[in-house]
Design a protein around this motif. Structure first.
Motif, PDB file in Angstrom:
ATOM      1  N   GLY A  28      26.478  99.199  21.076  1.00 52.53           N
ATOM      2  CA  GLY A  28      25.695  99.034  19.860  1.00 52.53           C
ATOM      3  C   GLY A  28      25.074  97.662  19.688  1.00 52.53           C
ATOM      4  O   GLY A  28      24.373  97.415  18.716  1.00 52.53           O
ATOM      5  N   TYR A  29      25.351  96.749  20.605  1.00 51.46           N
ATOM      6  CA  TYR A  29      24.800  95.390  20.524  1.00 51.46           C
ATOM      7  C   TYR A  29      23.770  95.183  21.617  1.00 51.46           C
ATOM      8  O   TYR A  29      23.934  95.657  22.732  1.00 51.46           O
ATOM      9  N   LYS A  30      22.737  94.453  21.283  1.00 52.78           N
ATOM     10  CA  LYS A  30      21.728  94.121  22.277  1.00 52.78           C
ATOM     11  C   LYS A  30      22.327  93.148  23.284  1.00 52.78           C
ATOM     12  O   LYS A  30      23.046  92.223  22.914  1.00 52.78           O
ATOM     13  N   LEU A  31      22.046  93.369  24.559  1.00 48.72           N
ATOM     14  CA  LEU A  31      22.660  92.582  25.626  1.00 48.72           C
ATOM     15  C   LEU A  31      22.262  91.103  25.562  1.00 48.72           C
ATOM     16  O   LEU A  31      23.083  90.228  25.796  1.00 48.72           O
ATOM     17  N   GLY A  32      21.007  90.819  25.216  1.00 54.75           N
ATOM     18  CA  GLY A  32      20.578  89.428  25.092  1.00 54.75           C
ATOM     19  C   GLY A  32      21.328  88.705  23.990  1.00 54.75           C
ATOM     20  O   GLY A  32      21.740  87.555  24.137  1.00 54.75           O
ATOM     21  N   PHE A  33      21.529  89.386  22.861  1.00 52.41           N
ATOM     22  CA  PHE A  33      22.301  88.812  21.761  1.00 52.41           C
ATOM     23  C   PHE A  33      23.741  88.568  22.192  1.00 52.41           C
ATOM     24  O   PHE A  33      24.326  87.530  21.896  1.00 52.41           O
ATOM     25  N   TRP A  34      24.316  89.539  22.923  1.00 54.72           N
ATOM     26  CA  TRP A  34      25.700  89.394  23.366  1.00 54.72           C
ATOM     27  C   TRP A  34      25.855  88.182  24.294  1.00 54.72           C
ATOM     28  O   TRP A  34      26.806  87.422  24.166  1.00 54.72           O
ATOM     29  N   PHE A  35      24.918  88.012  25.234  1.00 58.44           N
ATOM     30  CA  PHE A  35      24.988  86.856  26.132  1.00 58.44           C
ATOM     31  C   PHE A  35      24.884  85.550  25.355  1.00 58.44           C
ATOM     32  O   PHE A  35      25.588  84.588  25.648  1.00 58.44           O
ATOM     33  N   ALA A  36      24.005  85.515  24.368  1.00 62.82           N
ATOM     34  CA  ALA A  36      23.825  84.288  23.598  1.00 62.82           C
ATOM     35  C   ALA A  36      25.058  83.975  22.762  1.00 62.82           C
ATOM     36  O   ALA A  36      25.424  82.814  22.594  1.00 62.82           O
ATOM     37  N   GLN A  37      25.724  84.993  22.227  1.00 61.02           N
ATOM     38  CA  GLN A  37      26.844  84.771  21.318  1.00 61.02           C
ATOM     39  C   GLN A  37      28.203  84.783  22.007  1.00 61.02           C
ATOM     40  O   GLN A  37      29.094  84.035  21.612  1.00 61.02           O
ATOM     41  N   GLN A  38      28.398  85.629  22.992  1.00 59.78           N
ATOM     42  CA  GLN A  38      29.708  85.806  23.605  1.00 59.78           C
ATOM     43  C   GLN A  38      29.723  85.571  25.110  1.00 59.78           C
ATOM     44  O   GLN A  38      30.653  84.966  25.633  1.00 59.78           O
ATOM     45  N   GLY A  39      28.729  86.074  25.792  1.00 57.58           N
ATOM     46  CA  GLY A  39      28.736  86.079  27.254  1.00 57.58           C
ATOM     47  C   GLY A  39      28.837  84.712  27.878  1.00 57.58           C
ATOM     48  O   GLY A  39      29.568  84.509  28.849  1.00 57.58           O
ATOM     49  N   ALA A  40      28.122  83.731  27.329  1.00 56.73           N
ATOM     50  CA  ALA A  40      28.168  82.378  27.885  1.00 56.73           C
ATOM     51  C   ALA A  40      29.561  81.772  27.722  1.00 56.73           C
ATOM     52  O   ALA A  40      30.053  81.077  28.614  1.00 56.73           O
ATOM     53  N   ILE A  41      30.205  82.055  26.601  1.00 57.35           N
ATOM     54  CA  ILE A  41      31.554  81.525  26.356  1.00 57.35           C
ATOM     55  C   ILE A  41      32.552  82.167  27.317  1.00 57.35           C
ATOM     56  O   ILE A  41      33.379  81.476  27.929  1.00 57.35           O
ATOM     57  N   TYR A  42      32.494  83.494  27.448  1.00 58.66           N
ATOM     58  CA  TYR A  42      33.396  84.181  28.377  1.00 58.66           C
ATOM     59  C   TYR A  42      33.179  83.703  29.808  1.00 58.66           C
ATOM     60  O   TYR A  42      34.137  83.487  30.552  1.00 58.66           O
ATOM     61  N   THR A  43      31.923  83.538  30.178  1.00 59.78           N
ATOM     62  CA  THR A  43      31.617  83.054  31.518  1.00 59.78           C
ATOM     63  C   THR A  43      32.192  81.664  31.742  1.00 59.78           C
ATOM     64  O   THR A  43      32.766  81.386  32.792  1.00 59.78           O
ATOM     65  N   PHE A  44      32.061  80.788  30.752  1.00 60.74           N
ATOM     66  CA  PHE A  44      32.590  79.438  30.879  1.00 60.74           C
ATOM     67  C   PHE A  44      34.108  79.449  31.056  1.00 60.74           C
ATOM     68  O   PHE A  44      34.646  78.723  31.894  1.00 60.74           O
ATOM     69  N   VAL A  45      34.807  80.274  30.313  1.00 59.26           N
ATOM     70  CA  VAL A  45      36.269  80.362  30.437  1.00 59.26           C
ATOM     71  C   VAL A  45      36.653  80.867  31.826  1.00 59.26           C
ATOM     72  O   VAL A  45      37.570  80.324  32.462  1.00 59.26           O
ATOM     73  N   VAL A  46      35.955  81.879  32.320  1.00 59.65           N
ATOM     74  CA  VAL A  46      36.228  82.397  33.671  1.00 59.65           C
ATOM     75  C   VAL A  46      35.957  81.322  34.718  1.00 59.65           C
ATOM     76  O   VAL A  46      36.730  81.147  35.666  1.00 59.65           O
ATOM     77  N   LEU A  47      34.875  80.563  34.533  1.00 64.47           N
ATOM     78  CA  LEU A  47      34.548  79.487  35.483  1.00 64.47           C
ATOM     79  C   LEU A  47      35.616  78.396  35.494  1.00 64.47           C
ATOM     80  O   LEU A  47      35.875  77.795  36.541  1.00 64.47           O
ATOM     81  N   ILE A  48      36.244  78.137  34.363  1.00 62.76           N
ATOM     82  CA  ILE A  48      37.337  77.153  34.320  1.00 62.76           C
ATOM     83  C   ILE A  48      38.486  77.608  35.212  1.00 62.76           C
ATOM     84  O   ILE A  48      39.035  76.820  35.991  1.00 62.76           O
ATOM     85  N   PHE A  49      38.854  78.883  35.112  1.00 65.42           N
ATOM     86  CA  PHE A  49      39.941  79.398  35.938  1.00 65.42           C
ATOM     87  C   PHE A  49      39.557  79.406  37.421  1.00 65.42           C
ATOM     88  O   PHE A  49      40.383  79.099  38.285  1.00 65.42           O
ATOM     89  N   ILE A  50      38.320  79.765  37.716  1.00 71.22           N
ATOM     90  CA  ILE A  50      37.853  79.736  39.105  1.00 71.22           C
ATOM     91  C   ILE A  50      37.903  78.316  39.644  1.00 71.22           C
ATOM     92  O   ILE A  50      38.362  78.080  40.770  1.00 71.22           O
TER      93      ILE A  50
END
Length: 82
Positions: free
Chosen positions: A44-66
């Motif tokens: 139900g959420y637009k993918l661009g909005f999700w990346f701007a609000q959540q996706g970048a944060i999740y990606t950053f956390v995953v990159l920390i573990f990597i």
């Protein structure tokens, strides 16, 4: 190339690769490609909005573990582990 220079070079190379991924996800998907990605909806959420609000944060956390895992392996490889 000395042992210290090889270690530092590998460290910087890893950081640059991870920062490029973070930049592409946060700036590319969250700002530049937001209109294109908003044509796709997930949950139900637009993918661009999700990346701007959540996706970048999740990606950053995953990159920390990597980064932590890769640096531990790099430390062992170069004999500077604890």
């Amino acid at each position: 190339m000395s042992k210290n220079n090889a270690y530092w070079s590998a460290n910087v190379s890893l950081m640059i690769k991870l920062l490029v991924v973070w930049f592409v996800v946060s700036f590319g998907c969250g700002i530049l490609l937001v209109d294109v990605l908003n044509n796709i909806q997930i949950g139900g959420y637009k993918l661009g909005f999700w990346f701007a609000q959540q996706g970048a944060i999740y990606t950053f956390v995953v990159l920390i573990f990597i980064y932590a895992k890769k640096m531990a392996a790099l430390d062992i490889e170069h004999g500077v582990d604890e």
